[in-house]
Design an enzyme around this catalytic site. Structure first.
Site, mmCIF file in Angstrom:
data_model
loop_
_atom_site.group_PDB
_atom_site.id
_atom_site.type_symbol
_atom_site.label_atom_id
_atom_site.label_comp_id
_atom_site.label_asym_id
_atom_site.label_seq_id
_atom_site.Cartn_x
_atom_site.Cartn_y
_atom_site.Cartn_z
ATOM 1 N N GLU A 263 47.354 74.773 60.963
ATOM 2 C CA GLU A 263 46.969 76.215 60.336
ATOM 3 C C GLU A 263 46.103 75.709 59.042
ATOM 4 O O GLU A 263 46.465 76.142 57.956
ATOM 5 C CB GLU A 263 48.191 77.014 60.052
ATOM 6 N N ASP A 342 55.457 80.523 68.618
ATOM 7 C CA ASP A 342 55.806 80.863 67.122
ATOM 8 C C ASP A 342 56.830 82.007 67.228
ATOM 9 O O ASP A 342 56.569 83.122 66.637
ATOM 10 C CB ASP A 342 54.608 81.409 66.314
ATOM 11 N N GLU A 370 60.113 87.536 61.306
ATOM 12 C CA GLU A 370 58.520 87.594 60.980
ATOM 13 C C GLU A 370 58.112 88.643 62.259
ATOM 14 O O GLU A 370 57.321 89.261 62.056
ATOM 15 C CB GLU A 370 58.355 86.301 61.026
#
Length: 647
Positions: A263, A342, A370
Site C-alpha cells: 500500500e 483484509d 474497521e
C-alpha cells in the site's frame, strides 16, 4: 439502577461485592515483585481494605518455581491457604491475576488446582497510532501515546492500560502505526529514544515489552544513504548501528515491526530483492540483542485495473512468501492476516497460515472494527476467531492445531483510544479481554470467556448473564446478516469502511470486486477460474472447489452463481439475500428489547451508553437492508417472495 460503575476500570471494577475471605499475603520470592503489589492493590480495589488482615486464616503464598515454564503459573489449595507459583516473576503475576479474577467471577475460592501456560510466547497488541495523535482505523478517540508529533501520555493511564493487558496475558505491544510517517521515524533516534525508554519503564513491571514499527526506507530517510537495498553493506551497517543505539536505551525491547512493499510503502521487492532479503538484514541487527522482527505479509497489487479478471488479490501473499519458506532468519515472524483479503466479516483462512513448515508465523487478528461496525455496531470478534481456528488446514488438522508449531505468535490490531471507556462502545471492551484469553489458549470456550467478561464487568445476576450473553454471542451472526452476503465482502463506503455502498469498491484499484450482473454474482476462484483454491492443501482445495461442498458462507467468495441458485435451505440465492437482510434488522431490534429489559439491573451509565450505540446500529442495519435489497432487486428484477417493501 445507580449501582457504582466505572467504565474506565473495564473488567477490573471497583468494590463489586463481599470478599469470599480475608487474606494475608506472604511474598516467598525473596525480592520485590509486581505480583505482590498487584495482589494487594486489586484485592483492595475489588473488596475494600478490610479484606486484608495479617491475622487472616487464609494466607496467599506467592513464589517462583523453576519446574514451571517461564510464563506458566499454578494455583494450589493447601488446607486453608493458597500457594500461587509462577515460573518467573511474569508467570507469578499471571497467576495472581488468574486467582483474583476467579474470585470475582465465582464469588468463592477455588477448590481445585489451577495450572496454565500460554500456547505461544508472543501475544501482541499492535497500535496504529500516529504521532499527531490520530489513530488509523481508530474508533475510540485519539491516541493516549502521542499528540502534536511527540510522545505525550499520562503515566497513570499507561499503567492502568498495562494492568488491563497483563491481566489477560498480553506481553508485547507495538505503540506506533505500521504505516510509519516522517515524525515516527524519529523513534529510532536520540530525539525520541529517551521518551520511548520511559514508556518502556511503565510497561516493564507488567511483563510487557515494546515493539517499534519501523520504515523500510529508514536508511535513506533517516541515515541519508542513497539506497535501502538490504544487500548493500552500508545499509546493513546502518541497521546494525541504529539497532545498537535503540537497545542502549531499551535493553529489553522485543524488536521491530515492519510493513514493506504494501500500500505505497516501499520494500525489498521494489529494489529487486526478496522479502527474505529485506527481513534478514533487520533480523541480523536484532539477533545479538535477542530481538525479533515481525514482518507483515499484507503484500498485494493495490493498483489493479478493475477490468483485469485474472489478477486476484487473495493470491498475493501466498505467491510472494510461500516460495521463500526456510529462507527467513529464525528470529523473523511472518505476520499473516487471518484471511487473504483484509479483516472482512467473512472470508476463508489465508492459505499461507500453517503452510510454511520452516518459517515462524504470527496470526493477525483485528480488534478495531474497521469493517465490522466501527465500535458503533456490536461485534464479538471471538465468535469469528473460533470459526477461523476451527477451519480445516488439511484432512487431519484444523488451524488451531498449528498454534505453537508453525504459528508461534498471535497478534491483533488494537481497538483502544483516549475515550474514557477505552473502546468507544462499552461492550467492545470484551474484544480486548477475549483477545488476551484466546492468545493464551486458542482452544478456548467461547461461552466461558463471554460469561467471565460479563460477570467481571456487570456482576453475576443470572438474567444479566443470560441476556447480555445472548446479545454478545449473536452479535457476529447478526452483523453478517445485514452485511455483504455469503463471503463476497467489501460492500462498504470507500476509505471509511462504515455503512453500505455496494459498488463503492467495484471499479477501484484495490482488487476488491463482486462483479455482480443482472444474472449472477461472485468470483470463480476455483482451478478453472483465478486458481486461488490451488493454494490450499488438497483436502481443503477439494472442499472449496465444489459448490455443493463449499461452506455456504463462503459461496460467493469462491464461486460465481446465478441469483436463482438453490441453497441447502431450499431458498434461492436472491431470496436468501432478501431474508437475511430483513432478519438482521429484526435481530438488532431484539437486541434493543433485551437491553431495555435489563434497565433496572444495569448501572445507569452503562445502560445509557450501550443503548445509544444500539440505536445507531439499528439505523445502520436499516440502511444496509434497504441498500443491499434494493440493489439486488433492481439488478436481478426478481421480487421478494414475501412481498416486503424493497425500494
Amino acid at each position: 439502577m445507580n449501582k457504582p460503575f466505572n467504565d474506565y476500570a473495564a473488567w477490573l471494577q471497583v468494590k463489586t461485592g463481599e470478599s469470599p475471605a480475608q487474606f494475608r499475603i506472604v511474598n516467598e520470592t525473596g525480592k520485590q515483585v509486581q505480583a505482590v503489589k498487584e495482589c494487594k492493590l486489586l484485592l483492595e480495589q475489588f473488596y475494600g481494605k478490610e479484606c486484608l488482615n495479617e491475622k487472616a486464616f487464609c494466607t496467599l503464598y506467592l513464589k517462583e518455581e523453576s519446574n514451571l515454564e517461564k510464563e506458566a503459573y499454578r494455583i494450589e489449595k493447601k488446607e486453608d491457604d493458597y500457594h500461587i507459583a509462577g515460573g518467573s516473576e511474569q508467570g507469578l503475576l499471571y497467576g495472581v491475576y488468574a486467582f483474583l479474577l476467579y474470585l470475582r467471577v465465582n464469588g468463592s475460592l477455588p477448590a481445585y488446582t489451577i495450572q496454565s501456560e500460554p500456547a505461544v510466547s508472543y501475544r501482541v497488541i499492535n497500535h496504529w497510532d500516529n504521532m499527531d495523535g490520530s489513530i488509523e482505523r481508530g474508533y475510540a478517540g485519539s491516541s493516549f501515546f502521542f499528540s502534536e508529533e511527540d510522545l505525550s501520555y499520562d503515566p497513570i493511564r499507561i499503567e492502568d492500560y498495562a494492568r488491563l493487558l497483563a491481566s489477560v496475558g498480553i506481553n508485547i505491544l507495538s505503540f506506533n502505526n505500521v504505516n510509519v510517517k516522517p515524525a515516527a521515524m524519529n523513534l529510532l533516534t536520540e530525539k525520541q529514544l529517551p521518551k520511548v525508554a520511559k514508556l518502556a519503564e511503565l510497561f516493564r513491571p507488567f511483563g510487557i515489552r515494546l515493539l517499534i514499527s519501523v520504515h523500510f526506507d529508514s536508511p535513506v530517510l533517516l541515515g541519508g544513504l542513497s539506497t535501502a537495498d538490504p544487500l548493500d553493506e552500508k545499509v546493513k551497517a546502518w541497521w546494525e548501528e541504529t539497532t545498537d543505539l535503540v537497545y542502549q536505551y531499551i535493553p529489553d525491547l522485543a524488536g521491530f515491526l515492519i510493513k514493506a512493499d504494501s500500500e505505497f510503502q516501499n520494500g525489498p521487492k521494489s529494489l529487486g530483492r526478496t522479502q527474505a532479503d529485506g527481513a534478514n538484514v533487520l533480523a541480523s541487527a536484532l539477533k545479538k540483542h535477542d530481538g525479533v522482527l515481525f514482518w507483515r505479509c499484507f503484500v498485494y497489487n493495490c493498483q489493479q485495473d478493475w477490468r483485469d479478471s485474472k489478477t486476484d488479490r487473495p493470491k498475493a501473499a501466498y505467491e510472494e512468501f510461500y516460495p521463500l519458506d526456510g529462507k527467513f532468519a529464525d528470529n523473523v515472524y511472518l505476520q499473516i492476516k487471518y484471511g487473504p483479503t483484509d479483516f472482512q466479516v467473512r472470508e476463508p483462512n489465508s492459505p499461507l497460515l500453517g503452510a510454511m513448515s520452516d518459517t515462524k508465523q504470527a496470526l493477525e487478528f483485528q480488534l478495531a472494527q474497521e469493517y465490522t461496525g466501527h465500535q458503533i455496531d456490536l461485534y464479538h470478534w471471538a465468535v469469528q476467531w473460533k470459526e477461523i481456528l476451527n477451519e480445516p488446514r488439511d484432512k487431519q488438522n484444523k488451524l488451531k492445531d498449528c498454534i505453537g508449531k508453525q504459528i508461534q505468535s498471535i497478534c491483533a490490531v488494537s481497538n483502544t483510544g483516549k475515550d474514557k471507556n477505552w473502546t468507544g462502545h462499552l461492550l467492545a471492551q470484551l474484544n480486548l479481554f477475549a483477545f488476551g484469553k484466546v492468545a493464551w489458549n486458542p482452544d478456548f470456550s467461547l461461552e466461558e470467556i463471554t460469561k467471565e467478561w460479563i460477570a467481571l464487568t456487570f456482576g453475576t445476576d443470572s438474567e444479566v448473564l443470560e441476556k447480555v450473553g445472548k446479545i454478545l454471542l449473536d452479535s457476529r451472526k447478526v452483523y453478517e446478516h445485514y452485511n455483504a452476503p455469503l463471503g463476497i465482502g467489501w460492500m462498504v463506503n470507500p476509505d471509511i469502511h462504515y455503512g453500505p455502498n455496494v459498488n463503492g469498491y467495484e471499479f477501484s484499484h484495490w482488487g476488491t470486486y463482486h462483479r455482480a450482473s443482472c444474472f449472477a454474482i461472485g468470483i470463480d476462484r476455483t482451478k478453472t477460474g483465478t486458481g486461488f483454491t490451488l493454494q490450499y492443501d488438497s483436502f481443503v482445495q477439494e472442499l472449496y472447489e465444489n459448490k455443493e461442498t463449499c461452506p455456504e458462507h463462503f459461496l460467493l467468495f469462491f464461486h460465481r452463481l446465478p441469483y436463482t441458485y438453490q441453497l441447502k435451505s431450499g431458498k434461492t440465492l436472491i431470496q436468501h439475500i432478501y431474508d437475511t437482510h430483513f432478519q438482521g434488522v429484526e435481530e438488532v431490534e431484539e437486541f434493543l428489547s433485551l437491553w431495555d429489559s435489563l434497565k433496572e439491573k444495569l448501572p445507569e451509565q452503562a445502560y445509557e451508553s450501550v443503548r445509544e450505540r444500539l440505536e445507531r446500529q439499528h439505523k445502520n442495519a436499516l440502511e444496509w437492508r434497504d441498500q443491499i435489497n434494493t440493489y439486488f432487486y433492481r439488478m436481478s428484477g426478481i421480487p421478494d417472495e414475501k412481498k416486503r417493501l424493497i425500494y
